[in-house]
Design a protein around this motif. Structure first.
Motif, short mmCIF file in Angstrom:
data_model
loop_
_atom_site.label_atom_id
_atom_site.label_comp_id
_atom_site.label_asym_id
_atom_site.label_seq_id
_atom_site.Cartn_x
_atom_site.Cartn_y
_atom_site.Cartn_z
N LEU A 698 -16.62 95.12 23.28
CA LEU A 698 -16.55 93.61 23.94
C LEU A 698 -15.31 94.13 24.76
N GLU A 699 -14.33 94.69 24.69
CA GLU A 699 -13.33 94.57 25.07
C GLU A 699 -13.03 95.75 26.58
N GLN A 702 -18.56 94.31 29.92
CA GLN A 702 -18.95 92.90 30.36
C GLN A 702 -19.78 92.96 30.14
N ARG A 705 -20.52 92.21 26.22
CA ARG A 705 -19.21 90.67 25.61
C ARG A 705 -19.85 89.51 26.70
N HIS A 709 -21.35 86.65 23.27
CA HIS A 709 -21.24 84.94 23.52
C HIS A 709 -22.54 85.06 23.25
N GLU A 735 -11.14 88.35 21.08
CA GLU A 735 -12.65 87.55 21.28
C GLU A 735 -14.08 86.53 21.02
#
Length: 775
Positions: A698-699, A702, A705, A709, A735
């Motif tokens: 996640l960190e 992109q 992520r 989401h 996050e």
């Protein structure tokens, strides 16, 4: 390796001068325009964490939180309510009381008199807020000061803070001029340490803000508190809900009251000094010059190492003295000077000795043999399974670009270690840890990175990759590379992402031949036991359940990895007996948790795909629940996404029957298959469990992520809950909180543990339940 020519000789002398000049110019540029600001922030956060210490204990926060808003209505509160707070705090023995926000517009005369009376009773020990307000439309500023009649009864403190371009608050003012008069900051007044008006000081975030004593305003007004908590201490009153939040290094987004508290704690320790970046750059320039021009290279290397150590450790000592240095431009200078010189040396050496791949220019196996240390904890091999197919379809001059794309990605997972290229799509690096589980976590994340195609010559190319490890340090490096290749090939054959080569496992033929028989005995002798990994509800921070994980403690072999005996049980048809044992233990444990007063606790058990065709599955589940008197909705059966996608009529009927009986279903490892919305709607699952390979990235990624989401949003739109597994740090947790994920699992929130350890984390009675702290 060729050494830099000593001072006074050409062309080495001229090269060294050019390297030094370029490094100094880059460092000055970095310092002037703050190019390395994010790295400087990371360094300051790291030093703050290393120096982390509890607050002084002389400051107590009284927060206007959700409970306060619920009990006494939304902000702004009447001045009579603030008067009531002030009176109660002073009656309890509070020393000084500071308010971070209070509207000074036209008020109710009766309430104003009540507030004025409370200030008079406090005898000047109240600090009222004042601030400068900027109109975003007209860009005109206005001043909000307390009425003149109140200034005779209380002190005044400015509550403005300086917010950096990145949304972070690093500094606080000593004071500002308001309406032509100097007004000290709230931190200066509360700490009784002043400085020149118009100047700032850096806030020391090594103070653990989570350890600050906090009391809800609702508890004080409702007389549900202990007055002794504020006796002889300063009190800061501020809002924590429905208020602005700003970035705090190391603590994420925080309400203003916490930032003011950190500033107060900073000044209590003394006067901080921002020494800037120029002094470290001057020091680094001298060290770099010595390294480049010294004739004795061993002393030059020692000097360089000492310089890096001084720049890394020195600021830590300076921070303790509240002298804050910016070290990144200086570190950039040393790094550029040393790596550039080293690059020239290595390039020449590798060119002379033929230590590079002729096509890509990457270090080859010869380079690995010559440069590898004597002790290598772990050898890692990455095999690109379709490398030959890809290179055949590319133009001859594009293979180098392909290799560069591959090595750039591998470098992320290798932590910057050198990537060596062999033939047939093999890439090798050496890890400095013998913990194959830790390396495996990195490889899982790296495997997720390779899900995105590479771009070569303007073409998108999908790469298929597996990894192999060798952790046996008793053999030669060449043998270990071969073993890691074997492990990577076995992983590919078994559809796994990585495997560790285990000579003991391969050599122990008797153990492998008798594994299944020993497994049957292990179930009978209770060598197979269940570990429980806590499942945390994000909304409350509570442990609301756990996942049951099979463990085998063999009296001779010790801990047998689940990856060794569970696939064997599936292939041999013994998985039903093993699942029944795990299910019985897990349901019995859950029933005991309920008897201890935790009636909402649920348990998740993994279900093998092979059992979904078994007619005995429904009877096994229902009889186990009945035997231990556990309601069906407290049991969650996890099926993999690949199993769910099979969508065979028999499997779907079994899942529907389980769901109809009240048992909840969860789609495990979501994201590793290619399920569509139609599949998700067809499967009667209650929750979707996002695979750890996406969560762990996640960190960094992109695309991952976005995938996580969108999965959470999709699940919620279908009325299903989401579980994120593999949460390994606070950044990923935050996050997921922002994405409104429902539940989390991982080593950061709770490692797999025995039932007794899990019970210790649960309060004795349901009414005593407290949330698990998740930062």
């Amino acid at each position: 390796m060729r050494l830099p020519l000593p001072l006074g000789r050409s062309p080495g002398h001229r090269l060294n001068l050019r390297i030094l000049a370029a490094a100094i110019c880059i460092a000055l540029l970095c310092g002037t325009i703050n190019v390395l600001g994010p790295f400087e922030l990371y360094a300051s956060i790291t030093r703050a964490k290393l120096r982390s210490h509890p607050p002084s204990g002389q400051l107590v926060l009284v927060t206007i939180d959700d409970q306060s808003i619920s009990n006494f209505g939304p902000q702004p509160w009447s001045r009579s309510r603030y008067a009531d707070l002030v009176r109660r705090l002073k009656a309890a023995g509070a020393r000084n009381i500071g308010l971070t926000a209070l509207p000074w517009g036209q008020g109710n005369p009766v309430e104003d008199r009540d507030f004025e009376s409370a200030l008079a009773d406090a005898r000047g020990h109240v600090v009222l807020p004042a601030r400068i307000v900027l109109d975003p439309m007209t860009e005109k500023s206005s001043v909000e000061l307390p009425p003149a009649r109140l200034l005779r009864l209380a002190s005044v403190g400015n509550t403005n803070l300086f917010v950096n371009w990145d949304g972070m608050v690093y500094d606080s003012p000593y004071g500002v001029k308001m309406a032509g008069r100097p007004v000290p900051s709230l931190a200066s007044v509360m700490s009784r340490h002043s400085g020149p008006i118009g100047t700032t000081f850096p806030i020391d975030y090594s103070v653990d803000l989570h350890a600050l004593p906090v009391i809800s305003a609702a508890d004080i007004l409702g007389e549900r508190w202990s007055p002794s908590r504020v006796a002889g201490r300063d009190v800061l009153i501020g809002e924590t809900v429905n208020t602005l939040r700003y970035g705090v290094p190391g603590f994420g987004q925080q309400p203003l009251v916490y930032i003011h508290a950190a500033a107060i704690e900073t000044l209590r320790e003394g006067e901080p000094v921002d020494a800037g970046w120029l002094l470290p750059v001057v020091l680094a320039s001298c060290i770099a010059a010595g390294y480049l021009f010294m004739r004795r290279r061993m002393i030059a290397r020692i000097l360089l190492s000492a310089g890096f150590a001084l720049l890394l450790v020195g600021p830590l000592s300076a921070d303790r003295a509240q002298i804050y240095l910016q070290i990144m431009p200086a570190i950039a200078l040393l790094t550029i000077a040393s790596l550039t010189r080293l690059w020239f040396n290595i390039r020449q050496t590798m060119r002379d000795k033929g230590l590079v791949n002729a096509v890509s220019g990457q270090p080859n196996l010869n380079a690995l043999r010559e440069s590898a240390p004597r002790i290598v904890p772990t050898v890692v091999v990455a095999r690109i399974l379709n490398y030959a197919e890809v290179t055949t379809s590319l133009p001859a001059d594009c293979e180098k670009e392909l290799v560069e794309q591959i090595t750039n990605r591998l470098t992320v997972g290798a932590g910057g270690d050198t990537i060596y290229q062999a033939d047939d799509g093999l890439f090798i690096w050496l890890a400095d840890t013998a913990n194959d589980e830790l390396v495996g976590e990195q490889l899982m994340a790296l495997h997720g990175l390779f899900r995105s195609p590479v771009v070569v010559a303007g073409r998108l190319i999908d790469l298929s990759i597996t990894f192999g490890l060798d952790t046996d340090m008793s053999r030669s490096l060449v043998q270990r590379v071969s073993s890691a290749v074997v492990a990577a090939d076995r992983a590919a054959a078994e559809g796994r992402r990585w495997m560790t080569y285990d000579p003991a496992e391969l050599e122990d033929a008797e153990w492998k031949m008798s594994l299944l028989a020993r497994l049957d005995q292990a179930v009978e002798r209770d060598e197979i036991w269940v570990a429980y990994q806590p499942k945390i509800e994000m909304a409350s921070g509570r442990i609301i359940g756990a996942e049951a994980l099979a463990r085998w403690s063999h009296p001779e072999k010790g801990e047998v990895p689940p990856s060794q005996f569970i696939p064997a049980a599936e292939r041999s048809g013994r998985i039903e007996n093993l699942t029944a044992h795990i299910l019985d233990s897990a349901v019995a444990a859950t029933a005991s948790v309920h008897r201890a007063g935790h009636a909402d606790f649920s348990i998740a058990v993994n279900l093998s795909a092979r059992l979904l065709d078994s007619p005995a599955l429904l009877a096994m589940v229902s009889s186990t629940l009945a035997r231990h008197k556990l309601a069906p909705h407290h049991l969650i059966l996890e099926i993999t996404e690949t199993t769910a996608m099979a969508s065979q009529d028999g499997i779907v009927e079994t899942l529907e029957a389980l769901s109809a009986s009240g048992v909840r279903l969860s789609i495990d490892d979501y994201g590793t298959g290619f399920s569509t919305l139609d599949y998700l709607k067809r499967i009667p699952a209650d929750e979707i469990k996002i695979d750890r390979s996406f969560v762990s990235m996640l960190e960094k990624s992109q695309s991952d992520r976005i995938m996580v989401h969108s999965t959470i949003q999709l699940a919620h739109s279908l009325g299903r809950k989401t579980v994120a597994e593999g949460v390994e740090n606070g950044v990923v947790l935050n996050e997921l909180r922002l994405m409104q994920c429902d539940y989390v699992q991982g080593y950061y929130t709770g490692k797999p543990m025995k039932l007794s350890a899990l019970m210790e984390q649960l309060p004795q009675r349901e009414s005593e339940r407290e949330p698990v702290t998740i930062v």
